[in-house]
Motif scaffolding. Structure first.
Motif, short mmCIF file in Angstrom:
data_model
loop_
_atom_site.label_atom_id
_atom_site.label_comp_id
_atom_site.label_asym_id
_atom_site.label_seq_id
_atom_site.Cartn_x
_atom_site.Cartn_y
_atom_site.Cartn_z
N MET A 1 0.90 -1.13 -0.09
CA MET A 1 -0.45 -0.12 -0.01
C MET A 1 0.88 1.14 0.07
O MET A 1 2.01 1.41 0.85
N ALA A 2 -0.14 2.44 -1.22
CA ALA A 2 1.55 3.57 -1.10
C ALA A 2 0.99 4.41 0.27
O ALA A 2 -0.23 4.40 0.57
N VAL A 3 1.87 4.75 0.52
CA VAL A 3 1.69 5.33 1.86
C VAL A 3 2.17 6.84 2.34
O VAL A 3 3.58 7.36 2.07
N GLY A 4 0.70 7.84 1.73
CA GLY A 4 1.45 9.83 1.29
C GLY A 4 1.85 9.92 2.95
O GLY A 4 1.96 10.01 3.73
N SER A 5 4.02 10.94 2.37
CA SER A 5 3.95 11.54 3.65
C SER A 5 3.43 13.40 3.75
O SER A 5 3.29 13.77 2.91
N ALA A 6 2.75 13.67 5.11
CA ALA A 6 2.66 14.79 5.29
C ALA A 6 3.11 15.80 4.33
O ALA A 6 2.35 17.34 4.33
N THR A 7 4.77 15.62 4.30
CA THR A 7 6.13 16.48 3.54
C THR A 7 5.79 16.25 2.58
O THR A 7 6.84 17.09 1.72
N SER A 8 5.00 15.46 1.74
CA SER A 8 5.39 15.51 0.91
C SER A 8 3.81 15.63 -0.76
O SER A 8 2.48 14.70 -0.27
N VAL A 9 3.91 16.87 -0.68
CA VAL A 9 2.80 17.32 -1.43
C VAL A 9 2.70 17.59 -2.72
O VAL A 9 3.30 17.47 -3.03
N GLU A 10 1.80 17.33 -3.42
CA GLU A 10 1.79 17.78 -5.22
C GLU A 10 1.64 19.24 -5.44
O GLU A 10 1.07 20.27 -4.57
N LYS A 11 2.91 19.66 -6.09
CA LYS A 11 2.90 20.95 -6.60
C LYS A 11 2.49 21.65 -7.60
O LYS A 11 2.65 20.72 -9.08
N GLU A 12 1.42 22.25 -7.81
CA GLU A 12 0.88 22.95 -9.51
C GLU A 12 0.79 24.37 -9.32
O GLU A 12 1.56 25.40 -8.60
N SER A 13 1.45 25.27 -10.28
CA SER A 13 1.35 26.35 -10.61
C SER A 13 0.84 27.29 -10.31
O SER A 13 -0.81 26.72 -10.04
N THR A 14 1.26 28.84 -9.44
CA THR A 14 0.42 29.06 -9.22
C THR A 14 -1.24 29.48 -10.54
O THR A 14 -2.56 29.16 -10.30
N ARG A 15 -0.71 29.42 -12.12
CA ARG A 15 -1.43 30.28 -12.87
C ARG A 15 -3.06 28.86 -12.61
O ARG A 15 -3.66 28.88 -12.85
N ALA A 16 -2.31 27.48 -12.32
CA ALA A 16 -2.87 26.19 -13.15
C ALA A 16 -3.94 26.53 -12.11
O ALA A 16 -5.35 25.86 -12.43
N ARG A 17 -3.79 25.97 -10.72
CA ARG A 17 -4.46 26.31 -9.33
C ARG A 17 -5.05 27.62 -9.37
O ARG A 17 -6.99 26.93 -9.37
N PHE A 18 -5.33 29.33 -9.88
CA PHE A 18 -6.71 29.74 -10.20
C PHE A 18 -7.02 29.53 -11.35
O PHE A 18 -8.78 29.90 -11.41
N THR A 19 -6.78 29.23 -11.94
CA THR A 19 -7.45 29.26 -13.38
C THR A 19 -7.93 27.61 -13.66
O THR A 19 -10.13 27.69 -13.74
N GLY A 20 -7.80 26.60 -12.64
CA GLY A 20 -9.13 25.42 -13.12
C GLY A 20 -9.37 26.13 -12.07
O GLY A 20 -11.06 25.64 -12.11
N ALA A 21 -9.51 26.49 -10.76
CA ALA A 21 -10.88 26.62 -9.69
C ALA A 21 -11.26 28.24 -9.97
O ALA A 21 -12.45 27.59 -10.09
N GLY A 22 -11.12 28.90 -11.35
CA GLY A 22 -11.83 29.35 -11.85
C GLY A 22 -12.77 28.93 -12.65
O GLY A 22 -14.07 29.46 -12.77
N CYS A 23 -12.56 27.90 -13.54
CA CYS A 23 -13.36 27.84 -14.46
C CYS A 23 -14.73 26.59 -13.75
O CYS A 23 -15.34 26.06 -14.52
N ALA A 24 -14.11 26.13 -12.86
CA ALA A 24 -14.79 25.06 -11.48
C ALA A 24 -16.02 26.15 -11.56
O ALA A 24 -16.89 25.56 -11.69
N GLY A 25 -15.51 26.79 -10.89
CA GLY A 25 -16.78 28.24 -10.93
C GLY A 25 -17.68 28.70 -11.51
O GLY A 25 -18.82 28.26 -11.18
#
Length: 301
Positions: A1-25
């Motif tokens: 079983m893959a166990v993710g650490s809280a210190t290892s998180v996914e990295k996305e660009s700022t533009r991708a985060r807000f563009t994706g969220a805005g399109c969803a809204g």
């Protein structure tokens, strides 16, 4: 079983985060605004609905006797406020949570792992980041207040435009901010935590961004359902605070007391079934779209 650490998180660009969220809204608003109006009007109704005719009046108000198209379009009041609020809210919430998550992971990720164990720590870190972002959402409260009043109590405007109302009411537009924060904290914790838990325990994902569209969909159902159930009582109180006339406010504690005295415990879950059946899919839809689009935009931006 893959166990993710809280210190290892996914990295996305700022533009991708807000563009994706805005399109969803934007997509959510286009599809679900009438559903939101129906749920808000049901939550704002005092007493029990005992007939189809009464339900028709509660939902469609003064357009209850109009034609089918007339009744349908009566569910679009305050669309301008709704557009501004919903798109900004989704950009802030879905686009902002990853930033809070990054900060927590960088500074407290190891503590989350030590306290809850790997996997558990990562899911709870995602939930905590969501909760913090949810509390900060009160910055957008005036737009939510104006939207809800247009949906449920349009006579509160009495011919005044938005700029006149802002000038007249000032910080009164933040009425109910404490109840909003109290609702958002557990609600957002459950939303992001439920989704993360599904990806962690159901799909055994270490990198949540690698979830397929179908996995994101199931995870969104888990998060949205948990969020709506947890936040339901406080959401009813918040809605009743916000839909009052500007000159006739009522405190949340007074509303809570009157509801318990005159309507019983079930009043705190008014509108929950419509929210699960109608608003639930709205939240599932936008959250699923954001979780799917943000990684997708990150690949092309």
């Amino acid at each position: 079983m893959a166990v993710g650490s809280a210190t290892s998180v996914e990295k996305e660009s700022t533009r991708a985060r807000f563009t994706g969220a805005g399109c969803a809204g934007i997509a959510e608003l286009a599809v679900f605004h009438p559903v939101d109006t129906t749920a808000k009007r049901l939550m704002s109704n005092y007493g029990k609905i005992t007939s189809a005719a009464q339900l028709n009046t509660v939902v469609f108000k003064d357009k209850a006797g109009a034609s089918v198209p007339g009744r349908f379009f009566s569910l679009f009041p305050g669309l301008g406020y709704a557009a501004a609020y919903k798109v900004l809210q989704r950009m802030y919430k879905y686009g902002g949570q990853p930033f809070a998550r990054d900060i927590l992971a960088a500074n407290y990720g190891q503590q989350f792992d030590n306290a809850f164990g790997k996997g558990n720590g990562k899911a709870i870190l995602h939930a905590t980041a969501g909760s913090l972002i949810g509390i900060g959402e009160i910055v957008l409260l005036p737009l939510d207040v104006l939207k809800i009043k247009r949906q449920t109590n349009p006579e509160a405007f009495r011919g005044r435009g938005v700029f006149r109302i802002v000038a007249d009411e000032g910080f009164g537009l933040y009425r109910g901010w404490g109840w909003t924060a109290a609702r958002n904290a557990p609600g957002s914790f459950a939303l992001f935590g439920g989704s993360a838990a599904a990806k962690q325990y159901l799909y055994k994902l270490e990198d949540y961004n690698k979830a397929s569209w179908s996995q994101n969909f199931v995870a969104s159902i888990a998060g949205a359902s948990a969020s709506l159930i947890v936040s339901a009582p406080l959401d009813v109180i918040k809605t009743r605070i916000q839909n009052r006339n500007f000159e006739n406010p009522e405190s949340g504690f007074k509303i809570l007391s009157n509801m318990a005295k005159h309507e019983g415990a079930s009043a705190f879950f008014k509108g929950l079934v419509p929210k699960l059946l109608m608003t639930g899919p709205k939240l599932v839809f936008s959250f699923w779209l954001a979780q799917t689009l943000i990684p997708a935009f990150n690949k092309i931006m």
